[in-house]
Motif scaffolding. Sequence first.
Motif: not given
Lengths: 275, 327
Positions: A19-42
């Motif tokens: 039911a709750r999202i762990s810090l580790r998963r939040t970090v991983r999700h954030s990195l996936t979404l950071a990748w999104r910005n980088i893919a946009q720039l590519r």
Amino acid sequence: MTTMTTMTGTTAHDALPPARISLRRTVRHSLTLAWRNIAQLRHSPEKLIDVTLMPLVFLVLFLYVFGGAVAGSTHAYLQQLLPGLVAQMAMFATMGLGTALSEDIRKGVFDRFRSLPIARSAPLIGTVVGDTVRFLTVVVVLSVAGTALGFRFGSDPLRVLAGFALAYVFYLAFSWISVMVGLIAPSPETVQGLAFMFVMPLTFGSSVFVANTSTMPGWLETWTKMNPVSHLTDALRALLVGGPVGNHVWITLAWAVGIVTVTFPIAMRMYARRA
Amino acid sequence: MSQVIRAEGLRKRFGETRALDGVDLAVEEGTVLGVLGPNGAGKTTAVRVLATLAKPDEGRAEICGYDVMRDATRVRALIGLTGQYASLDEELTGRENLVMIGRLLDLPRAEARARAAGLLERFRLSDAAGRAVKTYSGGMRRRLDIAASMINRPRVVFLDEPTTGLDPRARGEVWDTVREMALDGATVLLTTQYLEEADALADRIAVFDHGRVIEDGTPAELKARAGRQTLVVRAAEVFRTEQLAAIVAELTGERPEVRLDAGLVTAPVTDPGVLRAVVQRLDEAGLVAAEVALRLPSLDEVFLSLTGHAADAAGSAAEEQLEGSVR
């Protein structure tokens, strides 16, 4: 809950997340979404044009317009100006963030993210971290162009790295102001204007362009002395060129923590309301 | 059978507008519920509440037994949502969009890529997978959007007006997709403004009006309550329209409406079997028809017969605006 067991049996489904999202998963999700910005720039590298050209224009203009008058020679001024421009251009680089967020919300991309089992903060953190590319562009452009024009870094590469790291930490913190503005502004078009209201007085009312602030009127000098961008600039001058660092590093870090402490909760609140 | 979507007494206001005014819903597992209603009837708000994007002012809702407010994270893992406007990253490619969502759903990289490839194939987007979404046509975007909501193999899928703004071919493709989802065992809630669409796809239809469910039943029940269908025949040779009208009058026992200039003859019918008889008689008479069709009553006609008032879209603009900016 008997219904639940029968339902789980009838369709193949991956295990439910807790039911709750762990810090580790939040970090991983954030990195996936950071990748999104980088893919946009590519796909559209032209988005980096502002963080490429603006530092060049500012460097050349301010160096040759003010150099002789402020420091006696352009060479002497360049040693003062370049660390200041790293601070100012890093602040400028955060301004695109608010506009991008506002666009994402308008287009419904954030609705998609909100319907996924990820932390609310992940899309915002991801966007901020993904924008690191813009910071790096500013640093590389200024370092290369500055060196070509005669800027000389101090002899200790570790101090230089520490200087850029400090600028990056402050850049990350300041990004949350841009995020907050992006969420407060009613439309993507208004974000830029609002962001300028923060960025202009902070970067021009500082020691970015003049290391010696004693010629300023009292009220402006007081503001300049308090201004975190001044502390960042003074710390950068010491770390990139040489000289005593004083307590500028600590004051800059304290400001960074303070800014995030205030703006992050406001940004999250606005985000929950808007998106 | 169990109810995987359950809502009781949902209410939500946007200022003066009562977007939801006491909505109850129950959807059996593996069925398709069509939520039919005009703009501003509360369809989108209902979907947003059920999909955890908006909080109701009153009432409660459960997806597979999980409360949409208290257990939002678990609900989000069980659902797929395709909004009215394609919510994709336009600058990324189709493949990148799907892989990103797979990664956000905690799939390992290889698995995220595999599912993305499978869905692109299934939605006939493989050729465009490497292109930025902004180059896609409206139908392709919508298909990718639906594919994006399928990555977690959702038990419950929400499709908010999935065919609005699509051309007939793209609409047909979306229809096929919805049917496939239902065959796969997913429970689907789709909103639409077209009775035709709800009739084609849904096992049950709930008619929304002013934030309430005013009618609920199978498509057959609803059509029976909503009034008769219309027979439409258009003569290929306009000068023979009157001959055509005579045949229609004889077979339906009604006085048909005739438009001589267009060669168009329409008449209300109760027995759909009349269609075959008409085709046969036209054939015997050597009359060529440019069009022979049975039309379902339009949403307006359904509303008129169910509520006594036309499907008015007044106030809908206000709601849409609100839904766009506030949640």
